[in-house]
Design a protein around this motif. Structure first.
Motif, short mmCIF file in Angstrom:
data_model
loop_
_atom_site.label_atom_id
_atom_site.label_comp_id
_atom_site.label_asym_id
_atom_site.label_seq_id
_atom_site.Cartn_x
_atom_site.Cartn_y
_atom_site.Cartn_z
N GLN A 1 0.83 -1.21 0.00
CA GLN A 1 0.00 0.00 0.00
C GLN A 1 0.87 1.26 0.00
OE1 GLN A 1 -2.60 -0.95 3.44
NE2 GLN A 1 -4.22 -0.17 2.12
N LEU A 2 1.90 1.28 0.83
CA LEU A 2 2.78 2.45 0.91
C LEU A 2 3.55 2.65 -0.39
CD1 LEU A 2 4.01 2.07 4.58
CD2 LEU A 2 2.36 3.75 3.69
N LEU B 1 -17.91 11.75 -2.29
CA LEU B 1 -18.22 10.84 -1.20
C LEU B 1 -17.26 11.01 -0.02
CD1 LEU B 1 -19.08 7.49 -3.02
CD2 LEU B 1 -20.60 8.87 -1.62
N HIS B 2 -16.00 11.29 -0.35
CA HIS B 2 -14.98 11.40 0.69
C HIS B 2 -14.64 12.84 1.05
CE1 HIS B 2 -14.40 7.12 0.71
NE2 HIS B 2 -14.21 7.12 -0.59
N ARG C 1 -5.61 13.74 7.50
CA ARG C 1 -5.22 12.84 8.57
C ARG C 1 -6.00 11.54 8.53
NH1 ARG C 1 -6.70 16.34 13.27
NH2 ARG C 1 -8.07 17.08 11.65
N THR C 2 -7.21 11.57 8.03
CA THR C 2 -8.03 10.36 8.01
C THR C 2 -8.13 9.74 6.62
OG1 THR C 2 -10.06 11.63 7.67
CG2 THR C 2 -9.44 11.16 9.95
N ALA C 3 -7.44 10.32 5.64
CA ALA C 3 -7.49 9.76 4.29
C ALA C 3 -6.93 8.33 4.32
CB ALA C 3 -6.68 10.62 3.33
N ARG C 4 -7.55 7.47 3.58
CA ARG C 4 -7.17 6.07 3.58
C ARG C 4 -5.96 5.81 2.68
NH1 ARG C 4 -12.25 2.36 2.63
NH2 ARG C 4 -13.79 4.01 2.64
#
Length: 145
Positions: A26-27, A94-95, A101-104
């Motif tokens: 993911q990173l 939607l997002h 800070r809360t972004a996936r």
């Protein structure tokens, strides 16, 4: 009513669960998303078999996908060509409530110049591929030789 039933906690809200993607992958995808010109050769294993190609960021994949959609002819071709941007706009809306800070972390992986190998079947070549990161069960840098 029995004492056990009275003491049991109230049912909680239903939760949607899915397999967790590999955090390192993911990173790595997140880094590719930061530079739209970057790519990295990867080999992946997933439920469909072995897959290898150049991992690219979402924006690069979207641009190449839109370019391929513009080659579609017939009625509705203009509408189809705008589809990738329309989808992204809907996702952004939607997002909109999420902040940085809360972004996936990324949930999708995008590959270009892909080869898919499934069992004893002949390899299949694809110009672009998009898959769910949680479906990737293993990965390696580079392509098979």
């Amino acid at each position: 009513m029995s004492a056990t039933a009275a003491a049991s906690p109230a049912p909680s809200a239903a939760m949607i669960t899915e397999p967790l993607p590999d955090l390192q992958l993911q990173l790595l995808i997140q880094l590719l998303d930061e530079d739209p010109r970057s790519s990295l050769p990867l080999t992946l294993t997933h439920p469909g078999g072995l897959l290898h190609g150049d991992a690219i960021g979402h924006e690069q994949w979207k641009a190449e996908w839109a370019r391929s959609l513009r080659q579609v002819e017939g009625e509705g071709a203009d509408l189809i060509a705008e589809f990738p941007e329309t989808v992204d706009q809907g996702v952004r809306e939607l997002h909109a409530h999420e902040d940085a800070r809360t972004a996936r972390l990324p949930r999708w992986i995008h590959l270009r110049d892909v080869t898919l190998v499934v069992g004893s079947m002949a390899a299949v070549s694809l110009p672009l591929w998009r898959g769910r990161l949680s479906d990737v069960s293993g990965w390696a840098l580079g392509r098979p030789q």
